[in-house]
Write a protein that holds these residues in place. Structure first.
Motif, mmCIF file in Angstrom:
data_model
loop_
_atom_site.group_PDB
_atom_site.id
_atom_site.type_symbol
_atom_site.label_atom_id
_atom_site.label_comp_id
_atom_site.label_asym_id
_atom_site.label_seq_id
_atom_site.Cartn_x
_atom_site.Cartn_y
_atom_site.Cartn_z
ATOM 1 N N PHE A 255 26.867 -20.405 1.529
ATOM 2 C CA PHE A 255 26.431 -19.151 2.149
ATOM 3 C C PHE A 255 26.582 -19.197 3.670
ATOM 4 O O PHE A 255 26.909 -18.177 4.295
ATOM 5 C CB PHE A 255 24.972 -18.864 1.788
ATOM 6 C CG PHE A 255 24.750 -18.426 0.381
ATOM 7 C CD1 PHE A 255 24.950 -17.109 -0.004
ATOM 8 C CD2 PHE A 255 24.321 -19.329 -0.583
ATOM 9 C CE1 PHE A 255 24.738 -16.698 -1.311
ATOM 10 C CE2 PHE A 255 24.102 -18.933 -1.896
ATOM 11 C CZ PHE A 255 24.315 -17.614 -2.260
ATOM 12 N N SER A 256 26.344 -20.349 4.268
ATOM 13 C CA SER A 256 26.432 -20.461 5.724
ATOM 14 C C SER A 256 27.871 -20.305 6.201
ATOM 15 O O SER A 256 28.128 -19.680 7.234
ATOM 16 C CB SER A 256 25.857 -21.796 6.190
ATOM 17 O OG SER A 256 24.483 -21.891 5.857
ATOM 18 N N ALA A 257 28.822 -20.848 5.461
ATOM 19 C CA ALA A 257 30.235 -20.655 5.803
ATOM 20 C C ALA A 257 30.633 -19.198 5.616
ATOM 21 O O ALA A 257 31.353 -18.619 6.444
ATOM 22 C CB ALA A 257 31.111 -21.559 4.939
ATOM 23 N N ALA A 258 30.152 -18.590 4.529
ATOM 24 C CA ALA A 258 30.500 -17.193 4.256
ATOM 25 C C ALA A 258 30.028 -16.255 5.356
ATOM 26 O O ALA A 258 30.660 -15.226 5.626
ATOM 27 C CB ALA A 258 29.921 -16.766 2.909
ATOM 28 N N GLN A 259 28.919 -16.591 6.023
ATOM 29 C CA GLN A 259 28.435 -15.748 7.109
ATOM 30 C C GLN A 259 29.436 -15.662 8.250
ATOM 31 O O GLN A 259 29.497 -14.661 8.967
ATOM 32 C CB GLN A 259 27.090 -16.277 7.625
ATOM 33 C CG GLN A 259 25.911 -15.941 6.736
ATOM 34 C CD GLN A 259 25.787 -14.428 6.504
ATOM 35 O OE1 GLN A 259 25.811 -13.638 7.436
ATOM 36 N NE2 GLN A 259 25.667 -14.045 5.249
ATOM 37 N N THR A 267 20.780 -15.628 3.692
ATOM 38 C CA THR A 267 19.770 -16.352 2.924
ATOM 39 C C THR A 267 18.882 -17.096 3.908
ATOM 40 O O THR A 267 19.251 -17.305 5.067
ATOM 41 C CB THR A 267 20.417 -17.385 1.969
ATOM 42 O OG1 THR A 267 21.083 -18.383 2.748
ATOM 43 C CG2 THR A 267 21.426 -16.720 1.046
ATOM 44 N N GLY A 268 17.720 -17.503 3.443
ATOM 45 C CA GLY A 268 16.808 -18.239 4.315
ATOM 46 C C GLY A 268 17.138 -19.711 4.422
ATOM 47 O O GLY A 268 16.504 -20.445 5.183
ATOM 48 N N THR A 269 18.141 -20.153 3.659
ATOM 49 C CA THR A 269 18.522 -21.564 3.653
ATOM 50 C C THR A 269 19.900 -21.715 4.272
ATOM 51 O O THR A 269 20.788 -20.882 4.066
ATOM 52 C CB THR A 269 18.538 -22.110 2.214
ATOM 53 O OG1 THR A 269 17.255 -21.886 1.611
ATOM 54 C CG2 THR A 269 18.846 -23.597 2.197
ATOM 55 N N ALA A 291 12.280 -32.797 3.447
ATOM 56 C CA ALA A 291 11.348 -31.855 2.809
ATOM 57 C C ALA A 291 11.502 -31.940 1.303
ATOM 58 O O ALA A 291 12.607 -31.810 0.771
ATOM 59 C CB ALA A 291 11.610 -30.434 3.288
ATOM 60 N N SER A 292 10.421 -32.184 0.597
ATOM 61 C CA SER A 292 10.458 -32.192 -0.866
ATOM 62 C C SER A 292 10.330 -30.774 -1.412
ATOM 63 O O SER A 292 10.727 -30.483 -2.534
ATOM 64 C CB SER A 292 9.326 -33.066 -1.417
ATOM 65 O OG SER A 292 8.072 -32.605 -0.956
ATOM 66 N N LYS A 293 9.758 -29.873 -0.598
ATOM 67 C CA LYS A 293 9.710 -28.457 -0.943
ATOM 68 C C LYS A 293 9.618 -27.662 0.363
ATOM 69 O O LYS A 293 9.275 -28.195 1.418
ATOM 70 C CB LYS A 293 8.530 -28.153 -1.854
ATOM 71 C CG LYS A 293 7.169 -28.489 -1.279
ATOM 72 C CD LYS A 293 6.087 -28.180 -2.289
ATOM 73 C CE LYS A 293 4.693 -28.517 -1.725
ATOM 74 N NZ LYS A 293 3.620 -28.181 -2.692
ATOM 75 N N GLY A 294 9.936 -26.384 0.267
ATOM 76 C CA GLY A 294 9.917 -25.551 1.455
ATOM 77 C C GLY A 294 11.073 -25.827 2.394
ATOM 78 O O GLY A 294 11.012 -25.474 3.580
ATOM 79 N N GLU A 295 12.161 -26.423 1.883
ATOM 80 C CA GLU A 295 13.291 -26.752 2.747
ATOM 81 C C GLU A 295 14.012 -25.478 3.192
ATOM 82 O O GLU A 295 14.011 -24.465 2.485
ATOM 83 C CB GLU A 295 14.282 -27.664 2.012
ATOM 84 C CG GLU A 295 15.060 -26.996 0.889
ATOM 85 C CD GLU A 295 14.303 -26.934 -0.419
ATOM 86 O OE1 GLU A 295 14.855 -26.394 -1.406
ATOM 87 O OE2 GLU A 295 13.152 -27.429 -0.468
ATOM 88 N N ASN A 296 14.621 -25.531 4.357
ATOM 89 C CA ASN A 296 15.471 -24.425 4.803
ATOM 90 C C ASN A 296 16.850 -24.909 5.248
ATOM 91 O O ASN A 296 17.658 -24.138 5.757
ATOM 92 C CB ASN A 296 14.809 -23.593 5.913
ATOM 93 C CG ASN A 296 14.425 -24.425 7.124
ATOM 94 O OD1 ASN A 296 14.724 -25.616 7.196
ATOM 95 N ND2 ASN A 296 13.732 -23.800 8.065
#
Length: 353
Positions: A255-259, A267-269, A291-296
Motif C-alpha cells: 500500500f505504501s508503494a501504491a501511494q 491505510t493506517g499502516t 510492537a506485538s499489537k497496535g503496530e503501524n
C-alpha cells in the motif's frame, strides 16, 4: 497404438459411454501414411446414425503446440471427412487453449477430465477446477525468484526484443535459467521469438498467471510502532530510503508503494521491504519500537534480495517496489488490496493488445 495414445483413446471412450444416445463402435489408430494423419478415429452411432471423431493427441497441450494441431485437424476434416468432428486430446489443456479450440470449432478432451465436444444433437462439456500437479509445478518454476528476476526485467520494457545474453546480464541470472524461462514463455504464447530476440506478446496474460500463482514472499515479517505521522513520517522515510551513502536497502512496498505509484486508498499502516542494514536505517529514521499489537509499520526482510533491486523512484527518496511487484503484493492483501491493485494496474500496467 502407442501407450499414450491408448490412454487417450480410453479416456475418450469413458467420456462417450456416459452419453445414453451414443454407441461407441470402435476407437482405432488412423492408417499411417506419408501425409499428416490423426492419432485416433472414433466411430460412433448417434441414434443409429454414424458419426466420426477425428482425434489428435499431443503430449504437450500448451498453446504453442496446440495451434498447429488445430490447423491440421481442421484441414484433415475439411479434405477427408467433412461431416466428422475434430477433437484435440492432451494430458492437460489450459483455459486459454480451451478457448482457442472453441474459436476454431475443435472439440477437446484432456486426461484431467476437462472436455467439450459438440456435434449434431450431442453436447458434452466438463470442467475440472484444479490444475494438475505437473502444470502447477511448471508455473511455480516460472515464477520462482530467479525466473521472476527475468520476468520483471521483461515487464519493465514489454515491447523490447531481448537476446538471451542481454536478459542474463540485466537480470543477473544464468544463461541456462534464462533459456528455460524463454521456453516457458514461448510455449504459453506469452512471448514470441523474433529475428531481434524475445518479445513479450501477451504481457497481460503473463501478469494474470503470475498473480493467480502468487504467494507472499518468504522472509522475516516484523511489526513496529512509530510515533511519527503524516509529513514527518514521509520525510523521515524518504531520507532513509534515499540515503545511498549508508549501507543497506529499504523500499516502500504494498500500500505504501501504491501511494506513490497510483494513489487509491490510504491505510493506517506503512509497509516496507528491507535488508538487515536497511532495517536498521528504518529503525533509526522512524524511531521504530517493536510492537506485538497496535503496530503501524510492517517491514519484510525478504529472502529474495531481487525484490530490493527491482525498484522505481517516482520522487526523490521515495524508492518503491516496481509497479509489477507492488501489484502482486496488493493482489493478496485482502479486498482493499485487490481494489488498489486493480487501480494500479489500470494506471501503470495497461498494455495495448
Amino acid at each position: 497404438m502407442k501407450e499414450a495414445e491408448a490412454r487417450a483413446g480410453q479416456a475418450l471412450r469413458e467420456l462417450l459411454e456416459k452419453i445414453p444416445i451414443l454407441q461407441v463402435e470402435r476407437i482405432e489408430a488412423a492408417v499411417v501414411s506419408d501425409d499428416w494423419a490423426p492419432a485416433l478415429i472414433a466411430r460412433l452411432l448417434v441414434n443409429g446414425r454414424q458419426h466420426l471423431l477425428i482425434c489428435e493427441y499431443k503430449s504437450n497441450g500448451q498453446p504453442r503446440y496446440a495451434r498447429s494441431v488445430l490447423l491440421e485437424l481442421r484441414n484433415y476434416v475439411a479434405q477427408r471427412a467433412p461431416d466428422a468432428t475434430p477433437v484435440f486430446i492432451a494430458p492437460y489443456i489450459s483455459p486459454a487453449v480451451r478457448q482457442l479450440c472453441e474459436e476454431k470449432a475443435v472439440g477437446y478432451l484432456d486426461l484431467e477430465g476437462n472436455a467439450r465436444i459438440a456435434f449434431g444433437g450431442v453436447f458434452i462439456e466438463r470442467v475440472v477446477t484444479d490444475k494438475p500437479a505437473a502444470e502447477q509445478r511448471e508455473l511455480k518454476s516460472l515464477f520462482r525468484p530467479k525466473s521472476a528476476q527475468v520476468l520483471r526485467a521483461m515487464l519493465r520494457e514489454p515491447s523490447r526484443a531481448w537476446r538471451v545474453t542481454e536478459l542474463s546480464e540485466v537480470s543477473e541470472v544464468s544463461l541456462g535459467h534464462v533459456s528455460n524461462v524463454r521456453t516457458g514463455l514461448i510455449d504459453r504464447e506469452w512471448a514470441r521469438a523474433s529475428d531481434d530476440g524475445l518479445i513479450l506478446s501477451e504481457p497481460g496474460a503473463l501478469l494474470d498467471a503470475w498473480r493467480d500463482s502468487y504467494t507472499a514472499p518468504p522472509g522475516e515479517r516484523l511489526r513496529f510502532y512509530t510515533p511519527l505521522h503524516g509529513s514527518a513520517l514521509e520525510e523521515a522515510a524518504r531520507g532513509a530510503l534515499g540515503n545511498k551513502g549508508a549501507p543497506g536497502r529499504a523500499v516502500f512496498a504494498s500500500f505504501s508503494a501504491a501511494q506513490w505509484l497510483a494513489p487509491y486508498a490510504r491505510t493506517g499502516t506503512h509497509y516496507f521491504f528491507a535488508d538487515t542494514d536497511g532495517l536498521r536505517k528504518l529503525q533509526e529514521a522512524l524511531k521504530l519500537a517493536p510492537a506485538s499489537k497496535g503496530e503501524n509499520v510492517i517491514v519484510l526482510v525478504p529472502k529474495d534480495e531481487g525484490l530490493l533491486a527491482d525498484t522505481v523512484e517516482p520522487a526523490p527518496g521515495a524508492v518503491c517496489t516496481s509497479p509489477v511487484q507492488s501489484y502482486l503484493d496488493l493482489s493478496i492483501a485482502g479486498e482493499r488490496g485487490v481494489e488498489a491493485a486493480d487501480h494500479l494496474r489500470q494506471e501503470k500496467l495497461s498494455w495495448p493488445k
